[in-house]
Design a protein around this motif. Structure first.
Motif, mmCIF file in Angstrom:
data_model
loop_
_atom_site.group_PDB
_atom_site.id
_atom_site.type_symbol
_atom_site.label_atom_id
_atom_site.label_comp_id
_atom_site.label_asym_id
_atom_site.label_seq_id
_atom_site.Cartn_x
_atom_site.Cartn_y
_atom_site.Cartn_z
ATOM 1 N N ARG A 88 0.794 -1.209 0.000
ATOM 2 C CA ARG A 88 0.000 0.000 0.000
ATOM 3 C C ARG A 88 0.842 1.281 0.000
ATOM 4 O O ARG A 88 0.335 2.350 -0.243
ATOM 5 C CB ARG A 88 -0.926 0.012 1.202
ATOM 6 N N ASP A 89 2.133 1.160 0.279
ATOM 7 C CA ASP A 89 2.967 2.356 0.304
ATOM 8 C C ASP A 89 3.505 2.644 -1.097
ATOM 9 O O ASP A 89 3.740 1.740 -1.881
ATOM 10 C CB ASP A 89 4.107 2.221 1.310
ATOM 11 N N ALA A 90 3.677 3.908 -1.390
ATOM 12 C CA ALA A 90 4.123 4.317 -2.730
ATOM 13 C C ALA A 90 5.617 4.054 -2.890
ATOM 14 O O ALA A 90 6.413 4.394 -2.024
ATOM 15 C CB ALA A 90 3.824 5.794 -2.933
ATOM 16 N N LYS A 91 5.986 3.431 -3.977
ATOM 17 C CA LYS A 91 7.380 3.180 -4.306
ATOM 18 C C LYS A 91 7.584 3.471 -5.784
ATOM 19 O O LYS A 91 6.668 3.331 -6.572
ATOM 20 C CB LYS A 91 7.762 1.730 -4.024
ATOM 21 N N ARG A 92 8.789 3.865 -6.135
ATOM 22 C CA ARG A 92 9.106 4.129 -7.535
ATOM 23 C C ARG A 92 9.138 2.813 -8.313
ATOM 24 O O ARG A 92 9.752 1.848 -7.884
ATOM 25 C CB ARG A 92 10.461 4.822 -7.632
ATOM 26 N N ILE A 93 8.473 2.779 -9.454
ATOM 27 C CA ILE A 93 8.475 1.597 -10.300
ATOM 28 C C ILE A 93 9.720 1.666 -11.177
ATOM 29 O O ILE A 93 9.870 2.566 -11.984
ATOM 30 C CB ILE A 93 7.195 1.534 -11.158
ATOM 31 N N ARG A 94 10.620 0.714 -10.994
ATOM 32 C CA ARG A 94 11.906 0.762 -11.680
ATOM 33 C C ARG A 94 11.939 -0.064 -12.964
ATOM 34 O O ARG A 94 12.845 0.085 -13.762
ATOM 35 C CB ARG A 94 13.007 0.289 -10.751
ATOM 36 N N CYS A 95 10.998 -0.948 -13.170
ATOM 37 C CA CYS A 95 11.044 -1.809 -14.362
ATOM 38 C C CYS A 95 10.241 -1.177 -15.500
ATOM 39 O O CYS A 95 9.266 -1.730 -15.986
ATOM 40 C CB CYS A 95 10.562 -3.209 -14.039
ATOM 41 N N VAL A 96 10.683 -0.001 -15.919
ATOM 42 C CA VAL A 96 10.045 0.741 -17.004
ATOM 43 C C VAL A 96 11.029 0.812 -18.162
ATOM 44 O O VAL A 96 12.225 1.002 -17.959
ATOM 45 C CB VAL A 96 9.677 2.173 -16.549
ATOM 46 N N GLN A 97 10.525 0.630 -19.367
ATOM 47 C CA GLN A 97 11.374 0.775 -20.548
ATOM 48 C C GLN A 97 10.606 1.508 -21.633
ATOM 49 O O GLN A 97 9.386 1.569 -21.601
ATOM 50 C CB GLN A 97 11.851 -0.588 -21.052
ATOM 51 N N LEU A 98 11.356 2.068 -22.573
ATOM 52 C CA LEU A 98 10.730 2.720 -23.714
ATOM 53 C C LEU A 98 10.199 1.648 -24.647
ATOM 54 O O LEU A 98 10.808 0.598 -24.823
ATOM 55 C CB LEU A 98 11.735 3.592 -24.454
ATOM 56 N N SER A 99 9.060 1.907 -25.240
ATOM 57 C CA SER A 99 8.432 0.960 -26.149
ATOM 58 C C SER A 99 8.221 1.634 -27.498
ATOM 59 O O SER A 99 7.886 2.805 -27.565
ATOM 60 C CB SER A 99 7.093 0.516 -25.551
ATOM 61 N N GLY A 100 8.413 0.894 -28.555
ATOM 62 C CA GLY A 100 8.200 1.452 -29.881
ATOM 63 C C GLY A 100 9.366 2.323 -30.334
ATOM 64 O O GLY A 100 10.451 2.304 -29.768
ATOM 65 N N ASP A 101 9.130 3.092 -31.385
ATOM 66 C CA ASP A 101 10.167 3.969 -31.929
ATOM 67 C C ASP A 101 10.359 5.184 -31.040
ATOM 68 O O ASP A 101 9.390 5.841 -30.664
ATOM 69 C CB ASP A 101 9.766 4.440 -33.333
ATOM 70 N N PRO A 102 11.617 5.510 -30.692
ATOM 71 C CA PRO A 102 11.844 6.707 -29.886
ATOM 72 C C PRO A 102 11.545 7.963 -30.706
ATOM 73 O O PRO A 102 11.758 7.983 -31.916
ATOM 74 C CB PRO A 102 13.318 6.624 -29.505
ATOM 75 N N PRO A 103 11.045 9.004 -30.068
ATOM 76 C CA PRO A 103 10.749 10.240 -30.800
ATOM 77 C C PRO A 103 12.031 10.961 -31.213
ATOM 78 O O PRO A 103 13.089 10.776 -30.609
ATOM 79 C CB PRO A 103 9.949 11.063 -29.795
#
Length: 132
Positions: free
Chosen positions: A23-38
């Motif tokens: 229930r406590d807020a934590k930073r989500i670290r398993c994030v990646q860019l998807s698709g073509d980068p701008p």
């Protein structure tokens, strides 16, 4: 209180939960860019948005000159049994006339699914340095 003494509550309230939700807020670290980068200015790619470490500074992301809108796709890539609740998203702004007028956060349940607007946040002033 009389309803809590009902047989249904007595029968099913003894079962232990199988998985505790955090229930406590934590930073989500398993994030990646998807698709073509701008398209971006030299040295300021979208990867900078994910590579920042606590206490460190990088140049961030800056769109290519003349672009009036940018779409960046992020994907949460955890284990199959992991679930994430994204409750806060912070966007840092320049605090100048180049600030966007509207920030739209869209979400999709899986890759290839249609996007829906989750938040439409108008930027009130050119002096704003954060939107959340």
């Amino acid at each position: 209180m009389e309803t809590l003494k009902h047989d249904w509550f007595q029968e099913y309230s003894v079962e232990k939960p199988r998985k505790m939700a955090r229930r406590d807020a934590k930073r989500i670290r398993c994030v990646q860019l998807s698709g073509d980068p701008p398209l971006c200015r030299k040295g300021l790619p979208a990867e900078n948005l994910l590579s920042a470490k606590t206490g460190m500074f990088n140049g961030g992301f800056c769109s290519y000159m003349g672009m009036t809108s940018v779409n960046i796709d992020f994907e949460l890539v955890g284990q199959k049994d992991e679930e994430f609740w994204v409750t806060d998203v912070a966007v840092s702004l320049w605090g100048k006339a180049e600030n966007p007028r509207m920030i739209i956060l869209q979400t999709a349940v899986r890759p290839g699914a249609p996007y829906i607007d989750a938040v439409r946040h108008p930027v009130e002033s050119v002096d704003d340095v954060e939107a959340g």
